[in-house]
Motif scaffolding. Sequence first.
Motif, PDB file in Angstrom:
ATOM      1  N   GLY A  91       0.807  -1.225   0.000  1.00 51.44           N
ATOM      2  CA  GLY A  91       0.000   0.000   0.000  1.00 51.44           C
ATOM      3  C   GLY A  91       0.834   1.265   0.000  1.00 51.44           C
ATOM      4  N   GLY A  92       2.158   1.122  -0.001  1.00 50.22           N
ATOM      5  CA  GLY A  92       3.041   2.297   0.070  1.00 50.22           C
ATOM      6  C   GLY A  92       2.976   3.135  -1.201  1.00 50.22           C
ATOM      7  N   GLN A  93       3.479   4.335  -1.101  1.00 52.29           N
ATOM      8  CA  GLN A  93       3.414   5.254  -2.243  1.00 52.29           C
ATOM      9  C   GLN A  93       4.614   5.123  -3.164  1.00 52.29           C
ATOM     10  OE1 GLN A  93       2.742   8.954   0.020  1.00 52.29           O
ATOM     11  NE2 GLN A  93       0.959   9.219  -1.309  1.00 52.29           N
ATOM     12  N   GLY A  94       5.696   4.494  -2.664  1.00 49.91           N
ATOM     13  CA  GLY A  94       6.895   4.350  -3.483  1.00 49.91           C
ATOM     14  C   GLY A  94       7.433   5.699  -3.942  1.00 49.91           C
ATOM     15  N   THR A  95       7.408   6.671  -3.047  1.00 47.21           N
ATOM     16  CA  THR A  95       7.803   8.041  -3.402  1.00 47.21           C
ATOM     17  C   THR A  95       9.214   8.099  -3.971  1.00 47.21           C
ATOM     18  OG1 THR A  95       6.752   8.473  -1.281  1.00 47.21           O
ATOM     19  CG2 THR A  95       7.536  10.388  -2.497  1.00 47.21           C
ATOM     20  N   ARG A  96      10.138   7.388  -3.312  1.00 50.30           N
ATOM     21  CA  ARG A  96      11.542   7.471  -3.744  1.00 50.30           C
ATOM     22  C   ARG A  96      11.750   6.868  -5.121  1.00 50.30           C
ATOM     23  NH1 ARG A  96      13.838   4.617   1.451  1.00 50.30           N
ATOM     24  NH2 ARG A  96      11.689   3.886   1.475  1.00 50.30           N
ATOM     25  N   LEU A  97      11.013   5.824  -5.433  1.00 59.91           N
ATOM     26  CA  LEU A  97      11.163   5.187  -6.741  1.00 59.91           C
ATOM     27  C   LEU A  97      10.541   6.042  -7.838  1.00 59.91           C
ATOM     28  CD1 LEU A  97      12.126   2.620  -8.215  1.00 59.91           C
ATOM     29  CD2 LEU A  97       9.853   1.656  -7.836  1.00 59.91           C
ATOM     30  N   GLY A  98       9.482   6.742  -7.478  1.00 56.12           N
ATOM     31  CA  GLY A  98       8.863   7.667  -8.427  1.00 56.12           C
ATOM     32  C   GLY A  98       8.215   6.981  -9.616  1.00 56.12           C
ATOM     33  N   GLU A 134      18.785 -13.115   0.452  1.00 52.87           N
ATOM     34  CA  GLU A 134      17.559 -12.667   1.116  1.00 52.87           C
ATOM     35  C   GLU A 134      17.104 -11.251   0.797  1.00 52.87           C
ATOM     36  OE1 GLU A 134      15.819 -14.530   3.275  1.00 52.87           O
ATOM     37  OE2 GLU A 134      17.217 -16.071   3.965  1.00 52.87           O
ATOM     38  N   PHE A 135      18.051 -10.404   0.394  1.00 56.25           N
ATOM     39  CA  PHE A 135      17.701  -8.979   0.433  1.00 56.25           C
ATOM     40  C   PHE A 135      18.204  -8.201  -0.776  1.00 56.25           C
ATOM     41  CE2 PHE A 135      18.077  -4.743   2.792  1.00 56.25           C
ATOM     42  CZ  PHE A 135      16.705  -4.553   2.852  1.00 56.25           C
ATOM     43  N   ALA A 136      17.287  -7.767  -1.598  1.00 59.84           N
ATOM     44  CA  ALA A 136      17.609  -6.902  -2.741  1.00 59.84           C
ATOM     45  C   ALA A 136      16.456  -5.905  -2.907  1.00 59.84           C
ATOM     46  CB  ALA A 136      17.786  -7.742  -4.008  1.00 59.84           C
ATOM     47  N   PRO A 137      16.462  -4.859  -2.081  1.00 57.28           N
ATOM     48  CA  PRO A 137      15.318  -3.945  -2.084  1.00 57.28           C
ATOM     49  C   PRO A 137      15.316  -2.968  -3.264  1.00 57.28           C
ATOM     50  CG  PRO A 137      16.948  -3.219  -0.484  1.00 57.28           C
ATOM     51  CD  PRO A 137      17.492  -4.469  -1.099  1.00 57.28           C
ATOM     52  N   VAL A 138      14.116  -2.593  -3.646  1.00 52.47           N
ATOM     53  CA  VAL A 138      13.952  -1.576  -4.696  1.00 52.47           C
ATOM     54  C   VAL A 138      13.342  -0.351  -4.014  1.00 52.47           C
ATOM     55  CG1 VAL A 138      12.852  -1.044  -6.907  1.00 52.47           C
ATOM     56  CG2 VAL A 138      13.476  -3.414  -6.354  1.00 52.47           C
ATOM     57  N   GLY A 160      21.151   4.392  -8.053  1.00 56.27           N
ATOM     58  CA  GLY A 160      22.152   4.191  -6.992  1.00 56.27           C
ATOM     59  C   GLY A 160      21.832   3.006  -6.103  1.00 56.27           C
ATOM     60  N   GLU A 161      22.078   3.219  -4.789  1.00 63.97           N
ATOM     61  CA  GLU A 161      21.882   2.152  -3.817  1.00 63.97           C
ATOM     62  C   GLU A 161      20.415   1.708  -3.762  1.00 63.97           C
ATOM     63  OE1 GLU A 161      22.581   2.996   0.517  1.00 63.97           O
ATOM     64  OE2 GLU A 161      24.594   2.338  -0.077  1.00 63.97           O
ATOM     65  N   ASP A 162      20.188   0.416  -3.570  1.00 62.37           N
ATOM     66  CA  ASP A 162      18.827  -0.120  -3.427  1.00 62.37           C
ATOM     67  C   ASP A 162      17.893   0.347  -4.540  1.00 62.37           C
ATOM     68  OD1 ASP A 162      19.842  -1.249  -1.151  1.00 62.37           O
ATOM     69  OD2 ASP A 162      18.951   0.213   0.224  1.00 62.37           O
ATOM     70  N   SER A 163      18.374   0.240  -5.745  1.00 63.31           N
ATOM     71  CA  SER A 163      17.602   0.694  -6.910  1.00 63.31           C
ATOM     72  C   SER A 163      17.248  -0.507  -7.790  1.00 63.31           C
ATOM     73  CB  SER A 163      18.446   1.679  -7.712  1.00 63.31           C
ATOM     74  OG  SER A 163      19.571   0.995  -8.237  1.00 63.31           O
ATOM     75  N   PRO A 164      16.450  -0.311  -8.823  1.00 61.80           N
ATOM     76  CA  PRO A 164      16.145  -1.416  -9.743  1.00 61.80           C
ATOM     77  C   PRO A 164      17.428  -2.048 -10.289  1.00 61.80           C
ATOM     78  CG  PRO A 164      14.757   0.475 -10.201  1.00 61.80           C
ATOM     79  CD  PRO A 164      15.709   0.907  -9.147  1.00 61.80           C
ATOM     80  N   GLU A 165      18.434  -1.229 -10.533  1.00 59.29           N
ATOM     81  CA  GLU A 165      19.685  -1.751 -11.099  1.00 59.29           C
ATOM     82  C   GLU A 165      20.381  -2.712 -10.132  1.00 59.29           C
ATOM     83  OE1 GLU A 165      22.265   1.422 -12.208  1.00 59.29           O
ATOM     84  OE2 GLU A 165      23.821   0.034 -12.920  1.00 59.29           O
ATOM     85  N   THR A 166      20.510  -2.313  -8.872  1.00 68.53           N
ATOM     86  CA  THR A 166      21.187  -3.189  -7.898  1.00 68.53           C
ATOM     87  C   THR A 166      20.347  -4.444  -7.631  1.00 68.53           C
ATOM     88  OG1 THR A 166      20.224  -1.932  -6.059  1.00 68.53           O
ATOM     89  CG2 THR A 166      22.446  -1.315  -6.715  1.00 68.53           C
TER      90      THR A 166
END
Length: 417
Positions: free
Chosen positions: A107-114, A391-395, A400-406
């Motif tokens: 339900g989050g807005q995903g503001t940082r991902l835009g 276990e952990f690859a957040p978008v 940069g860090e914790d992005s779709p690319e990483t």
Amino acid sequence: MNIRLYNEALEKAKSYGQEHLLKYVGELSCEEADKLLDQIVNIDFELSQKLFKMAKEEGESKSAQLNVTPLPCCEIASMSQDERERLESIGKNAISENKVCAVTVAGGQGTRLGHDGPKGTYSIGLPSGRSLFNILCDKLIRLCNENKGRIPWYIMTSTENNGQTVEFFEKNNYFGYPKEDVTFFIQGMLPIVDSKTGKILLRGKGEVAMGADGHGGVFKAMLDSGVLADMKKRGAEYVFLCGIDNVLVQMANPLFIGFAIDENTDCASKGIIKRDPYEKAGVFCYNNGKPAVVEYTELNDELRFAKYDNGEYKYGDINILNYVFKFSVLNNIANVGLPYHTAFKKAPFVNDDGVVVKPEKENGYKFETFIFDAFSQLNSMSVLRGVREEEFAPVKNKYGEDSPETARALLMAAGEN
Ligand code: UTP
């Protein structure tokens, strides 16, 4: 305009000094006016007032209230092969007996991902083109097939993204998951208030500024929407809970489920070792003797760097929103409720001249609850430490860090596409 609704909304708003919410109602079409009035009558003004007061009084630094001690974890890497197999087989049995269900908070807005749309609909650029929802769904399909079980999947959305989420699943034929095993439910919303006056903001002349009540809203939303009743009907005893944006999340992993069952604690949490003492994540601990997650910002340097003799950090396992709750504890958490946190945000609002302003500085308080605040209500919690690369690859961020690319690189390194 529905006059009965107008009178009800006006009376309610007035009694809390919030009648400005109806200032422009005369300029709206009947349909727009009724929508606004409906929003107003459904606001919990009492709570909103209480939260504003709390935000204003929140002067004292949080670390002053901390009384933390380490919460030892159990590490998968240190287990013998036999032990792993034993736990895995307990988990597999529970899945094949249909005692496990999964909840994903989306339900989050995903503001940082835009991303323009629900975060789960975002594709991280894999060769397969799979979206986040699709990636998580494939993991569940595999698990159900391997263990010949059914795992009901409950997905929490918000009023803002529910329609698009359901449409996305429909359009994609539920990614091959049995439609009758997917349930969407909507989390609660709270008004955003002016940080100086406590007046609830209007986002437009016909719309109150509302914000989702945080991922901790999942407990109340599961109760109110009938999800808990449905779980009970289906015989779910263990509830795996995760976020939407970790592409390496091991959905309802048998070893983790087996661990939760074997430990017989109210909740089992998955953790991974912090990358460095300043990693932007909460760490597991006991606070005042109760299981807790303390944000990295709340730890002072002494605690942040504290180590055991073997060189491990005492507060070294980060929370990755990956839990197995006993079904039996959820109803109580939903009824007791969670504490609210205040976020100071730039919230667009209608000014006194009726013009929508996009502020350059923070002007509004948004109130949220967090899942891990429920831990203090539990009698017991166990932490299972996994390996980060598995276990952990957040978008989270666009670049940069914790992005779709990483996340893409980590998922592909783990053999997926
Ligand atoms: P985050 O706190 O990272 O928020 O959510 P976000 O919406 O994904 O991103 P930002 O902070 O706006 O950039 C962690 C998980 O909790 C869910 C998110 O969908 C994600 O799965 N969440 C968050 C909710 O379901 N509801 C909320 O109100 C907030």
